[in-house]
Design a protein around this motif. Structure first.
Motif, mmCIF file in Angstrom:
data_model
loop_
_atom_site.group_PDB
_atom_site.id
_atom_site.type_symbol
_atom_site.label_atom_id
_atom_site.label_comp_id
_atom_site.label_asym_id
_atom_site.label_seq_id
_atom_site.Cartn_x
_atom_site.Cartn_y
_atom_site.Cartn_z
ATOM 1 N N GLY A 148 -44.335 -11.419 15.807
ATOM 2 C CA GLY A 148 -45.786 -11.510 15.875
ATOM 3 C C GLY A 148 -46.238 -11.673 17.316
ATOM 4 O O GLY A 148 -45.436 -12.009 18.195
ATOM 5 N N PRO A 149 -47.512 -11.468 17.567
ATOM 6 C CA PRO A 149 -48.009 -11.561 18.948
ATOM 7 C C PRO A 149 -47.832 -12.943 19.566
ATOM 8 O O PRO A 149 -47.522 -13.052 20.755
ATOM 9 C CB PRO A 149 -49.486 -11.183 18.843
ATOM 10 C CG PRO A 149 -49.812 -11.181 17.400
ATOM 11 C CD PRO A 149 -48.543 -11.095 16.628
ATOM 12 N N ASP A 150 -47.971 -14.003 18.779
ATOM 13 C CA ASP A 150 -47.794 -15.352 19.328
ATOM 14 C C ASP A 150 -46.355 -15.577 19.773
ATOM 15 O O ASP A 150 -46.100 -16.165 20.821
ATOM 16 C CB ASP A 150 -48.177 -16.415 18.302
ATOM 17 C CG ASP A 150 -49.655 -16.410 17.977
ATOM 18 O OD1 ASP A 150 -50.445 -15.865 18.780
ATOM 19 O OD2 ASP A 150 -50.031 -16.944 16.922
ATOM 20 N N VAL A 151 -45.412 -15.097 18.977
ATOM 21 C CA VAL A 151 -43.995 -15.244 19.318
ATOM 22 C C VAL A 151 -43.669 -14.412 20.543
ATOM 23 O O VAL A 151 -42.965 -14.866 21.450
ATOM 24 C CB VAL A 151 -43.097 -14.848 18.124
ATOM 25 C CG1 VAL A 151 -41.636 -14.814 18.535
ATOM 26 C CG2 VAL A 151 -43.316 -15.795 16.966
ATOM 27 N N ALA A 152 -44.187 -13.205 20.599
ATOM 28 C CA ALA A 152 -43.930 -12.330 21.746
ATOM 29 C C ALA A 152 -44.439 -12.977 23.028
ATOM 30 O O ALA A 152 -43.747 -12.947 24.065
ATOM 31 C CB ALA A 152 -44.567 -10.961 21.531
ATOM 32 N N VAL A 153 -45.605 -13.579 22.983
ATOM 33 C CA VAL A 153 -46.174 -14.252 24.163
ATOM 34 C C VAL A 153 -45.303 -15.440 24.560
ATOM 35 O O VAL A 153 -45.008 -15.646 25.741
ATOM 36 C CB VAL A 153 -47.631 -14.695 23.890
ATOM 37 C CG1 VAL A 153 -48.136 -15.649 24.957
ATOM 38 C CG2 VAL A 153 -48.532 -13.479 23.783
ATOM 39 N N MET A 154 -44.844 -16.223 23.567
ATOM 40 C CA MET A 154 -44.001 -17.380 23.855
ATOM 41 C C MET A 154 -42.678 -16.934 24.487
ATOM 42 O O MET A 154 -42.247 -17.499 25.493
ATOM 43 C CB MET A 154 -43.701 -18.183 22.590
ATOM 44 C CG MET A 154 -42.775 -19.363 22.841
ATOM 45 S SD MET A 154 -42.357 -20.321 21.388
ATOM 46 C CE MET A 154 -41.318 -19.173 20.486
ATOM 47 N N VAL A 155 -42.037 -15.921 23.908
ATOM 48 C CA VAL A 155 -40.764 -15.435 24.434
ATOM 49 C C VAL A 155 -40.944 -14.908 25.856
ATOM 50 O O VAL A 155 -40.144 -15.203 26.752
ATOM 51 C CB VAL A 155 -40.161 -14.360 23.498
ATOM 52 C CG1 VAL A 155 -39.007 -13.634 24.160
ATOM 53 C CG2 VAL A 155 -39.709 -14.991 22.187
ATOM 54 N N GLN A 156 -42.010 -14.163 26.079
ATOM 55 C CA GLN A 156 -42.264 -13.619 27.409
ATOM 56 C C GLN A 156 -42.505 -14.734 28.426
ATOM 57 O O GLN A 156 -41.974 -14.685 29.536
ATOM 58 C CB GLN A 156 -43.460 -12.674 27.373
ATOM 59 C CG GLN A 156 -43.704 -11.985 28.688
ATOM 60 C CD GLN A 156 -44.855 -11.003 28.616
ATOM 61 O OE1 GLN A 156 -45.793 -11.181 27.839
ATOM 62 N NE2 GLN A 156 -44.779 -9.962 29.409
ATOM 63 N N SER A 157 -43.269 -15.743 28.049
ATOM 64 C CA SER A 157 -43.539 -16.828 29.003
ATOM 65 C C SER A 157 -42.278 -17.639 29.288
ATOM 66 O O SER A 157 -42.043 -18.041 30.437
ATOM 67 C CB SER A 157 -44.673 -17.724 28.515
ATOM 68 O OG SER A 157 -44.279 -18.487 27.404
ATOM 69 N N LEU A 158 -41.441 -17.864 28.271
ATOM 70 C CA LEU A 158 -40.181 -18.575 28.505
ATOM 71 C C LEU A 158 -39.243 -17.756 29.388
ATOM 72 O O LEU A 158 -38.549 -18.306 30.248
ATOM 73 C CB LEU A 158 -39.495 -18.899 27.175
ATOM 74 C CG LEU A 158 -40.095 -20.044 26.381
ATOM 75 C CD1 LEU A 158 -39.498 -20.097 24.982
ATOM 76 C CD2 LEU A 158 -39.912 -21.362 27.104
ATOM 77 N N MET A 159 -39.227 -16.455 29.183
ATOM 78 C CA MET A 159 -38.389 -15.586 30.003
ATOM 79 C C MET A 159 -38.841 -15.647 31.465
ATOM 80 O O MET A 159 -38.025 -15.830 32.371
ATOM 81 C CB MET A 159 -38.459 -14.149 29.505
ATOM 82 C CG MET A 159 -37.561 -13.189 30.253
ATOM 83 S SD MET A 159 -38.088 -11.514 29.994
ATOM 84 C CE MET A 159 -38.402 -11.010 31.651
ATOM 85 N N LYS A 160 -40.137 -15.522 31.697
ATOM 86 C CA LYS A 160 -40.656 -15.569 33.066
ATOM 87 C C LYS A 160 -40.388 -16.928 33.713
ATOM 88 O O LYS A 160 -40.032 -17.007 34.889
ATOM 89 C CB LYS A 160 -42.149 -15.258 33.082
ATOM 90 C CG LYS A 160 -42.432 -13.796 32.824
ATOM 91 C CD LYS A 160 -43.917 -13.514 32.839
ATOM 92 C CE LYS A 160 -44.182 -12.040 32.609
ATOM 93 N NZ LYS A 160 -45.606 -11.730 32.632
ATOM 94 N N GLU A 161 -40.554 -17.987 32.929
ATOM 95 C CA GLU A 161 -40.289 -19.341 33.429
ATOM 96 C C GLU A 161 -38.825 -19.480 33.852
ATOM 97 O O GLU A 161 -38.528 -20.005 34.924
ATOM 98 C CB GLU A 161 -40.620 -20.340 32.315
ATOM 99 C CG GLU A 161 -40.377 -21.786 32.634
ATOM 100 C CD GLU A 161 -40.683 -22.660 31.427
ATOM 101 O OE1 GLU A 161 -39.816 -23.473 31.076
ATOM 102 O OE2 GLU A 161 -41.783 -22.524 30.839
#
Length: 87
Positions: A31-44
């Protein structure tokens, strides 16, 4: 030869096409919320480890996150801990 309207033919072709998404072939989409969370954790993680997010190492981080998420680790803080424990 059977006549099939273009719209019908295209719909049948799309129905036969395998699904590809962020989590792999045929698996449910994130889902979009999960995709945003995964992307932000990856960037972090990439910032913390001083690696380029678009490098092979950055993609490895993304793959690890998706793997953990697929096996049921969905808590943001737990995912962050798992990332921190990587070599």
């Amino acid at each position: 030869m059977q006549h099939v309207e273009r719209g019908q033919d295209r719909g049948r072709a799309e129905a036969r096409r395998p699904t590809f998404n962020a989590s792999g072939l045929g698996l449910p989409s994130l889902g979009p919320d999960v995709a945003v969370m995964v992307q932000s954790l990856m960037k972090e993680q990439c910032r913390t480890k001083a690696i380029e997010s678009d490098s092979e190492e950055g993609w490895d981080v993304a793959r690890e996150l998706l793997k953990w998420f697929q096996i049921g680790v969905t808590d943001r803080n737990r995912l962050r801990e798992l990332l921190a424990s990587r070599n």
